[in-house]
Write a protein that holds these residues in place. Structure first.
Motif, PDB file in Angstrom:
ATOM      1  N   LEU A  35      -3.910 -14.910  -5.651  1.00 60.85           N
ATOM      2  CA  LEU A  35      -2.841 -15.265  -4.707  1.00 60.85           C
ATOM      3  C   LEU A  35      -2.710 -14.160  -3.664  1.00 60.85           C
ATOM      4  N   ASP A  36      -2.785 -14.520  -2.398  1.00 56.60           N
ATOM      5  CA  ASP A  36      -2.660 -13.509  -1.342  1.00 56.60           C
ATOM      6  C   ASP A  36      -2.329 -14.217  -0.033  1.00 56.60           C
ATOM      7  N   ARG A  37      -1.774 -13.443   0.900  1.00 52.77           N
ATOM      8  CA  ARG A  37      -1.466 -14.061   2.204  1.00 52.77           C
ATOM      9  C   ARG A  37      -2.621 -13.908   3.188  1.00 52.77           C
ATOM     10  N   SER A 154      13.444   1.899   1.743  1.00 51.20           N
ATOM     11  CA  SER A 154      13.357   0.494   1.337  1.00 51.20           C
ATOM     12  C   SER A 154      12.304   0.324   0.246  1.00 51.20           C
ATOM     13  N   TYR A 155      11.229   1.097   0.340  1.00 55.70           N
ATOM     14  CA  TYR A 155      10.165   1.027  -0.671  1.00 55.70           C
ATOM     15  C   TYR A 155      10.687   1.557  -2.015  1.00 55.70           C
ATOM     16  N   THR A 156      11.325   2.728  -1.980  1.00 56.23           N
ATOM     17  CA  THR A 156      11.873   3.312  -3.216  1.00 56.23           C
ATOM     18  C   THR A 156      12.871   2.352  -3.861  1.00 56.23           C
ATOM     19  N   LEU A 189      -5.854   5.435  -4.142  1.00 60.94           N
ATOM     20  CA  LEU A 189      -6.603   5.311  -2.886  1.00 60.94           C
ATOM     21  C   LEU A 189      -6.931   3.838  -2.636  1.00 60.94           C
ATOM     22  N   THR A 190      -6.143   3.210  -1.768  1.00 59.73           N
ATOM     23  CA  THR A 190      -6.359   1.804  -1.402  1.00 59.73           C
ATOM     24  C   THR A 190      -6.126   1.682   0.102  1.00 59.73           C
ATOM     25  N   ALA A 191      -6.280   0.460   0.620  1.00 55.50           N
ATOM     26  CA  ALA A 191      -6.025   0.218   2.047  1.00 55.50           C
ATOM     27  C   ALA A 191      -4.605   0.653   2.406  1.00 55.50           C
TER      28      ALA A 191
HETATM   29  N1  LIG Z   1      -1.645   2.504  -3.345  1.00 54.71           N
HETATM   30  C1  LIG Z   1      -0.740   3.226  -3.958  1.00 54.71           C
HETATM   31  O1  LIG Z   1      -0.725   4.473  -3.881  1.00 54.71           O
HETATM   32  C2  LIG Z   1       0.329   2.565  -4.795  1.00 54.71           C
HETATM   33  C3  LIG Z   1       1.098   3.369  -5.646  1.00 54.71           C
HETATM   34  C4  LIG Z   1       2.089   2.768  -6.407  1.00 54.71           C
HETATM   35  C5  LIG Z   1       2.300   1.409  -6.332  1.00 54.71           C
HETATM   36  N2  LIG Z   1       1.545   0.662  -5.494  1.00 54.71           N
HETATM   37  C6  LIG Z   1       1.829  -0.772  -5.450  1.00 54.71           C
HETATM   38  O2  LIG Z   1       0.669  -1.467  -5.846  1.00 54.71           O
HETATM   39  C7  LIG Z   1       0.663  -2.750  -5.260  1.00 54.71           C
HETATM   40  C8  LIG Z   1      -0.691  -2.991  -4.613  1.00 54.71           C
HETATM   41  O3  LIG Z   1      -0.882  -2.015  -3.609  1.00 54.71           O
HETATM   42  P1  LIG Z   1      -2.320  -1.630  -3.056  1.00 54.71           P
HETATM   43  O4  LIG Z   1      -2.314  -0.163  -2.884  1.00 54.71           O
HETATM   44  O5  LIG Z   1      -3.346  -2.286  -3.881  1.00 54.71           O
HETATM   45  O6  LIG Z   1      -2.202  -2.253  -1.584  1.00 54.71           O
HETATM   46  P2  LIG Z   1      -3.220  -3.110  -0.708  1.00 54.71           P
HETATM   47  O7  LIG Z   1      -2.621  -3.081   0.649  1.00 54.71           O
HETATM   48  O8  LIG Z   1      -4.615  -2.661  -0.917  1.00 54.71           O
HETATM   49  O9  LIG Z   1      -3.073  -4.585  -1.322  1.00 54.71           O
HETATM   50  C9  LIG Z   1      -1.896  -5.336  -1.191  1.00 54.71           C
HETATM   51  C10 LIG Z   1      -2.255  -6.811  -1.151  1.00 54.71           C
HETATM   52  O10 LIG Z   1      -1.026  -7.545  -1.109  1.00 54.71           O
HETATM   53  C11 LIG Z   1      -1.156  -8.582  -0.155  1.00 54.71           C
HETATM   54  N3  LIG Z   1       0.164  -8.942   0.363  1.00 54.71           N
HETATM   55  C12 LIG Z   1       0.996  -8.171   1.105  1.00 54.71           C
HETATM   56  N4  LIG Z   1       2.102  -8.858   1.426  1.00 54.71           N
HETATM   57  C13 LIG Z   1       1.955 -10.095   0.888  1.00 54.71           C
HETATM   58  C14 LIG Z   1       2.761 -11.256   0.886  1.00 54.71           C
HETATM   59  N5  LIG Z   1       3.929 -11.307   1.540  1.00 54.71           N
HETATM   60  N6  LIG Z   1       2.323 -12.346   0.224  1.00 54.71           N
HETATM   61  C15 LIG Z   1       1.125 -12.321  -0.419  1.00 54.71           C
HETATM   62  N7  LIG Z   1       0.315 -11.255  -0.446  1.00 54.71           N
HETATM   63  C16 LIG Z   1       0.730 -10.148   0.203  1.00 54.71           C
HETATM   64  C17 LIG Z   1      -2.052  -7.998   0.938  1.00 54.71           C
HETATM   65  O11 LIG Z   1      -2.640  -9.017   1.737  1.00 54.71           O
HETATM   66  C18 LIG Z   1      -3.056  -7.212   0.105  1.00 54.71           C
HETATM   67  O12 LIG Z   1      -4.161  -8.010  -0.241  1.00 54.71           O
HETATM   68  C19 LIG Z   1       1.818  -2.787  -4.261  1.00 54.71           C
HETATM   69  O13 LIG Z   1       2.913  -3.462  -4.842  1.00 54.71           O
HETATM   70  C20 LIG Z   1       2.145  -1.320  -4.070  1.00 54.71           C
HETATM   71  O14 LIG Z   1       3.483  -1.108  -3.694  1.00 54.71           O
HETATM   72  C21 LIG Z   1       0.555   1.190  -4.731  1.00 54.71           C
END
Ligand SMILES: NC(=O)c1ccc[n+]([C@@H]2O[C@H](COP(=O)([O-])OP(=O)(O)OC[C@H]3O[C@@H](n4cnc5c(N)ncnc54)[C@H](O)[C@@H]3O)[C@@H](O)[C@H]2O)c1
Length: 262
Positions: A35-37, A154-156, A189-191
């Motif tokens: 599931l993704d947007r 807002s994130y916290t 380390l992600t996008a």
């Molecule tokens: N990267 C980090 O350091 C980190 C740390 C802690 C928590 N997180 C959490 O992990 C989760 C994944 O993050 P990530 O780092 O893999 O990010 P990412 O940006 O690589 O992936 C996020 C995905 O969510 C999708 N998305 C965003 N908004 C959406 C919506 N409204 N509806 C459907 N899909 C949607 C995006 O298209 C993307 O594919 C997030 O909830 C993030 O807050 C990330």
């Protein structure tokens, strides 16, 4: 972890932690509901999974919209009819300072990062009942317990709310054998982090982590799949830190936090 014959639904499956979780589960035989947007990224993922012989059902959804989630869940119900593990990973980050965070920014982050996970979890319950795995893992953050370095207030707040959602849903769904847990990753380390944090700042982030490295998405995926598996059958309502020891130290100074935004 063996997910052979299981159906794993993952929000945010097209990137980062969600994508790594999808790959890891598919490798052990799971069918993935992705599931993704991001329709383009979903199509790339679908083609890649098909080429590897992995089962995937891509579903486009904006989790920030209750109507969109309802339509997506109906699609999952019609196509597969059950979910064994739901992973709520979709999320966004916003980096504003507290005093200048606008109402629009606050609502956007809360609606995707918190309300979106609520909608998905609530509406997936009938599919979870139809499955045998009966597990949910919410991807919160270390920010849920501390202060976000990557994101703003807002994130916290949204991530802290996600732990409340996890505990409450875990309590109400336990009598049906549905377990609800959260993971709290440190910097991965992600996008998301590559876009939000400049490279020089990223070096400073890793210097704060006692184990001396960024987390990889696979590090988080392995914990998600543990919590979703029968190995964790008596764990519910928990929030597992996966942070290279970051929560053990005092963290960034306010100076470093503020400078990262200039
Ligand atoms: N990267 C980090 O350091 C980190 C740390 C802690 C928590 N997180 C959490 O992990 C989760 C994944 O993050 P990530 O780092 O893999 O990010 P990412 O940006 O690589 O992936 C996020 C995905 O969510 C999708 N998305 C965003 N908004 C959406 C919506 N409204 N509806 C459907 N899909 C949607 C995006 O298209 C993307 O594919 C997030 O909830 C993030 O807050 C990330």
């Amino acid at each position: 972890m063996d997910y052979d014959g299981k159906t794993v639904a993952i929000t945010g499956a097209a990137s980062g932690i969600g994508h790594a979780t999808a790959q890891m589960a598919a490798q052990t035989g799971a069918r993935i509901i992705a599931l993704d947007r991001d329709a383009g990224a979903l199509e790339t993922m679908r083609a890649d999974f098909v080429a590897r012989g992995w089962a995937i059902t891509p579903v486009e959804v904006d989790i920030g919209s209750e109507a969109s989630v309802r339509a997506a869940v109906e699609q999952c119900m019609a196509a597969i009819g059950r979910v064994d593990l739901l992973v709520n990973s979709a999320g966004i980050v916003s980096r504003g300072m507290f005093e200048t965070t606008t109402g629009e920014e606050w609502q956007r982050v809360l609606s995707i990062n918190l309300s979106g996970s609520f909608f998905c979890l609530q509406q997936m319950v009938p599919l979870l009942r139809a499955g045998t795995g009966r597990a949910v893992v919410n991807v919160a953050s270390l920010a849920a317990k501390r202060v976000s370095y990557t994101g703003g207030v807002s994130y916290t707040a949204a991530k802290a709310g996600m732990l409340g959602l996890t505990r409450h849903a875990a309590f109400e769904l336990a009598h049906e054998g549905i377990r609800v847990n959260a993971v709290c990753p440190g910097p991965v380390l992600t996008a998301m982090t590559q876009q939000a944090i400049p490279e020089e700042e990223r070096r400073k982030v890793v210097a704060m982590v006692p184990l001396g490295d960024w987390l990889r998405p696979q590090d988080v995926a392995a914990s998600i799949l543990f919590l979703g598996s029968p190995a964790a059958r008596m764990i519910t309502g928990a929030a597992l830190d996966i942070d290279g020891g970051l929560s053990l130290v005092t963290g960034a100074s306010f100076e470093s936090y503020r400078n990262s935004r200039q």
